[in-house]
Scaffold this active site. Structure first.
Site, PDB file in Angstrom:
ATOM      1  N   ASP A  16       0.865  -1.188   0.000  1.00  0.00           N
ATOM      2  CA  ASP A  16       0.000   0.000   0.000  1.00  0.00           C
ATOM      3  C   ASP A  16       0.900   1.237   0.000  1.00  0.00           C
ATOM      4  O   ASP A  16       2.108   1.141   0.198  1.00  0.00           O
ATOM      5  CB  ASP A  16      -0.892  -0.006   1.259  1.00  0.00           C
ATOM      6  CG  ASP A  16      -1.770   1.232   1.351  1.00  0.00           C
ATOM      7  OD1 ASP A  16      -2.404   1.577   0.339  1.00  0.00           O
ATOM      8  OD2 ASP A  16      -1.806   1.887   2.408  1.00  0.00           O
ATOM      9  N   SER A  17       0.265   2.391  -0.173  1.00  0.00           N
ATOM     10  CA  SER A  17       1.027   3.647  -0.141  1.00  0.00           C
ATOM     11  C   SER A  17       1.561   3.949   1.268  1.00  0.00           C
ATOM     12  O   SER A  17       2.479   4.743   1.417  1.00  0.00           O
ATOM     13  CB  SER A  17       0.124   4.791  -0.596  1.00  0.00           C
ATOM     14  OG  SER A  17      -1.072   4.795   0.161  1.00  0.00           O
ATOM     15  N   TYR A  48      -0.925   8.406  -2.403  1.00  0.00           N
ATOM     16  CA  TYR A  48      -1.035   8.120  -3.835  1.00  0.00           C
ATOM     17  C   TYR A  48      -2.283   8.795  -4.425  1.00  0.00           C
ATOM     18  O   TYR A  48      -2.347   9.071  -5.605  1.00  0.00           O
ATOM     19  CB  TYR A  48      -1.185   6.612  -4.071  1.00  0.00           C
ATOM     20  CG  TYR A  48       0.074   5.771  -3.968  1.00  0.00           C
ATOM     21  CD1 TYR A  48       1.312   6.325  -3.646  1.00  0.00           C
ATOM     22  CD2 TYR A  48       0.003   4.395  -4.206  1.00  0.00           C
ATOM     23  CE1 TYR A  48       2.443   5.520  -3.560  1.00  0.00           C
ATOM     24  CE2 TYR A  48       1.134   3.590  -4.123  1.00  0.00           C
ATOM     25  CZ  TYR A  48       2.353   4.147  -3.794  1.00  0.00           C
ATOM     26  OH  TYR A  48       3.463   3.348  -3.718  1.00  0.00           O
ATOM     27  N   CYS A  79      -3.869  -1.148  -1.929  1.00  0.00           N
ATOM     28  CA  CYS A  79      -4.223   0.260  -2.139  1.00  0.00           C
ATOM     29  C   CYS A  79      -5.219   0.377  -3.291  1.00  0.00           C
ATOM     30  O   CYS A  79      -4.968  -0.119  -4.397  1.00  0.00           O
ATOM     31  CB  CYS A  79      -2.946   1.021  -2.471  1.00  0.00           C
ATOM     32  SG  CYS A  79      -3.208   2.746  -2.829  1.00  0.00           S
ATOM     33  N   ASN A  80      -6.332   1.036  -3.032  1.00  0.00           N
ATOM     34  CA  ASN A  80      -7.351   1.203  -4.074  1.00  0.00           C
ATOM     35  C   ASN A  80      -6.833   2.052  -5.235  1.00  0.00           C
ATOM     36  O   ASN A  80      -7.073   1.742  -6.393  1.00  0.00           O
ATOM     37  CB  ASN A  80      -8.599   1.874  -3.487  1.00  0.00           C
ATOM     38  CG  ASN A  80      -9.368   0.947  -2.588  1.00  0.00           C
ATOM     39  OD1 ASN A  80     -10.362   0.378  -2.981  1.00  0.00           O
ATOM     40  ND2 ASN A  80      -8.895   0.763  -1.362  1.00  0.00           N
ATOM     41  N   THR A  81      -6.117   3.138  -4.901  1.00  0.00           N
ATOM     42  CA  THR A  81      -5.611   4.025  -5.959  1.00  0.00           C
ATOM     43  C   THR A  81      -4.640   3.250  -6.850  1.00  0.00           C
ATOM     44  O   THR A  81      -4.708   3.321  -8.080  1.00  0.00           O
ATOM     45  CB  THR A  81      -4.905   5.254  -5.334  1.00  0.00           C
ATOM     46  OG1 THR A  81      -5.752   5.819  -4.329  1.00  0.00           O
ATOM     47  CG2 THR A  81      -4.586   6.295  -6.375  1.00  0.00           C
ATOM     48  N   GLU A 158      -5.905   9.251   9.899  1.00  0.00           N
ATOM     49  CA  GLU A 158      -4.506   9.284  10.355  1.00  0.00           C
ATOM     50  C   GLU A 158      -4.354  10.091  11.642  1.00  0.00           C
ATOM     51  O   GLU A 158      -3.440   9.862  12.416  1.00  0.00           O
ATOM     52  CB  GLU A 158      -3.599   9.795   9.236  1.00  0.00           C
ATOM     53  CG  GLU A 158      -3.611   8.783   8.104  1.00  0.00           C
ATOM     54  CD  GLU A 158      -2.452   8.856   7.159  1.00  0.00           C
ATOM     55  OE1 GLU A 158      -1.668   9.800   7.223  1.00  0.00           O
ATOM     56  OE2 GLU A 158      -2.345   7.928   6.339  1.00  0.00           O
ATOM     57  N   CYS A 190     -11.304   2.703  -0.255  1.00  0.00           N
ATOM     58  CA  CYS A 190     -10.030   3.258   0.210  1.00  0.00           C
ATOM     59  C   CYS A 190      -9.615   2.498   1.465  1.00  0.00           C
ATOM     60  O   CYS A 190     -10.461   2.178   2.306  1.00  0.00           O
ATOM     61  CB  CYS A 190     -10.185   4.747   0.513  1.00  0.00           C
ATOM     62  SG  CYS A 190      -8.702   5.480   1.220  1.00  0.00           S
ATOM     63  N   THR A 191      -8.304   2.240   1.554  1.00  0.00           N
ATOM     64  CA  THR A 191      -7.776   1.452   2.672  1.00  0.00           C
ATOM     65  C   THR A 191      -8.111   2.019   4.056  1.00  0.00           C
ATOM     66  O   THR A 191      -8.223   1.276   5.017  1.00  0.00           O
ATOM     67  CB  THR A 191      -6.241   1.418   2.568  1.00  0.00           C
ATOM     68  OG1 THR A 191      -5.785   2.758   2.336  1.00  0.00           O
ATOM     69  CG2 THR A 191      -5.784   0.513   1.463  1.00  0.00           C
ATOM     70  N   HIS A 192      -8.221   3.344   4.143  1.00  0.00           N
ATOM     71  CA  HIS A 192      -8.420   3.972   5.457  1.00  0.00           C
ATOM     72  C   HIS A 192      -9.879   3.920   5.933  1.00  0.00           C
ATOM     73  O   HIS A 192     -10.143   4.035   7.120  1.00  0.00           O
ATOM     74  CB  HIS A 192      -8.006   5.446   5.417  1.00  0.00           C
ATOM     75  CG  HIS A 192      -6.532   5.660   5.342  1.00  0.00           C
ATOM     76  ND1 HIS A 192      -5.753   5.117   4.344  1.00  0.00           N
ATOM     77  CD2 HIS A 192      -5.688   6.358   6.144  1.00  0.00           C
ATOM     78  CE1 HIS A 192      -4.495   5.485   4.531  1.00  0.00           C
ATOM     79  NE2 HIS A 192      -4.434   6.243   5.624  1.00  0.00           N
TER      80      HIS A 192
END
Ligand code: DGL
Length: 270
Positions: A16-17, A48, A79-81, A158, A190-192
């Site tokens: 992932d980013s 990203y 990572c989705n992006t 974050e 999205c990962t978050h």
């Protein structure tokens, strides 16, 4: 038998980013606790979501080659992006099977929607790429997809602002347009975002089914390894963590995303 054990004993690579993909690693480790996992977080280049396809693809080729050099049996683009921008290119240059979050999340959303109205939220890059809508329409052209970029969600998570009045207000501002379209399914692209799931559900109401791509991809990984006869069915999984910047920060924040304490993180320059 021995050959099967050697094949299945190889680790799964996940990248992932930054730390976000640890939500995916966490879902995989819960579903497949015997698997050895290697994680790479590109903390030197995060985020990203606001970068171009070309730049993200260059980063991800290097990361995938690094994971390939570690002898992985499968690479998960958490990572989705990166899945939206780079998965097709990666599949051409990497000699290990690769799987991305977009296909997995789309399939589960298709299984859940009844009124054929699906909402997708993600970074600017993921939403601009239209990758979820393209994937969903490959399976069913009659589905209506409504997407919305939610750039404030990543910094909120974050900072640890997963719930509370301000967070709910921000969620409401971004998502009311999708709720007004009468979606019955929402993909967290999205990962978050899995860390905001409780607050999102509270704001949009219980009638809308939330699809968390982390859980969806864990199932897809299991199915793929099973099909390839590569599931590890002995011992318990070991985890390794690599980053491109500041291992200490990754250790601290990463434990929140992974749900378990992270003890050792190695910095590598690619
Ligand atoms: N991992 C990214 C994603 O899932 C979110 C963070 C970023 O923008 O790098 O799209």
């Amino acid at each position: 038998m021995r050959e099967k054990q050697i094949k299945s004993n190889k680790p799964i690579g996940i990248f992932d980013s930054g730390f976000g993909g640890l939500t995916v690693m966490s879902a995989i480790s819960k579903l497949l606790p015997k698997e050895n996992l290697i994680y790479f977080g590109d903390s030197a280049h995060v985020p990203y979501g606001s970068k171009s396809k070309k730049v993200v693809t260059n980063f991800t080729v290097n990361i995938s080659k690094f994971l390939e050099s570690k002898g992985v049996k499968l690479i998960v683009v958490a990572c989705n992006t990166a899945s939206a921008f780079s998965l097709n290119t990666l599949k051409k240059v990497i000699n290990v099977p690769m799987i991305g979050v977009i296909e997995a999340g789309s399939v589960v959303a298709l299984q859940n929607t009844k009124n054929k109205k699906i909402g997708v939220i993600g970074t600017e890059g993921t939403v601009k790429s239209n990758a979820y809508a393209k994937e969903i329409k490959k399976h069913d052209r009659k589905i209506n997809c409504f997407s919305k970029a939610c750039p404030l969600f990543v910094p909120l998570v974050e900072e640890g602002w997963n719930k509370g009045k301000i967070t709910e207000e921000i969620i409401n501002v971004y998502l009311k347009e999708l709720v007004n379209k009468k979606i019955d399914t929402l993909i967290l692209g999205c990962t978050h975002y899995p860390l905001l799931k409780g607050s999102i559900q509270k704001v949009i109401g219980k009638k809308i089914k939330i699809i968390d791509s982390a859980t969806a991809i864990a199932m897809a990984v299991k199915n793929l390894l099973k099909k390839n006869n590569q599931l590890k069915n002995f011992g318990s999984g070991k985890y390794e963590f690599y980053v491109s910047d500041d291992p200490e920060k990754f250790k601290n924040l990463g434990s929140k995303f992974f749900d378990k304490k992270i003890n050792k993180v190695i910095k590598v320059e690619l």
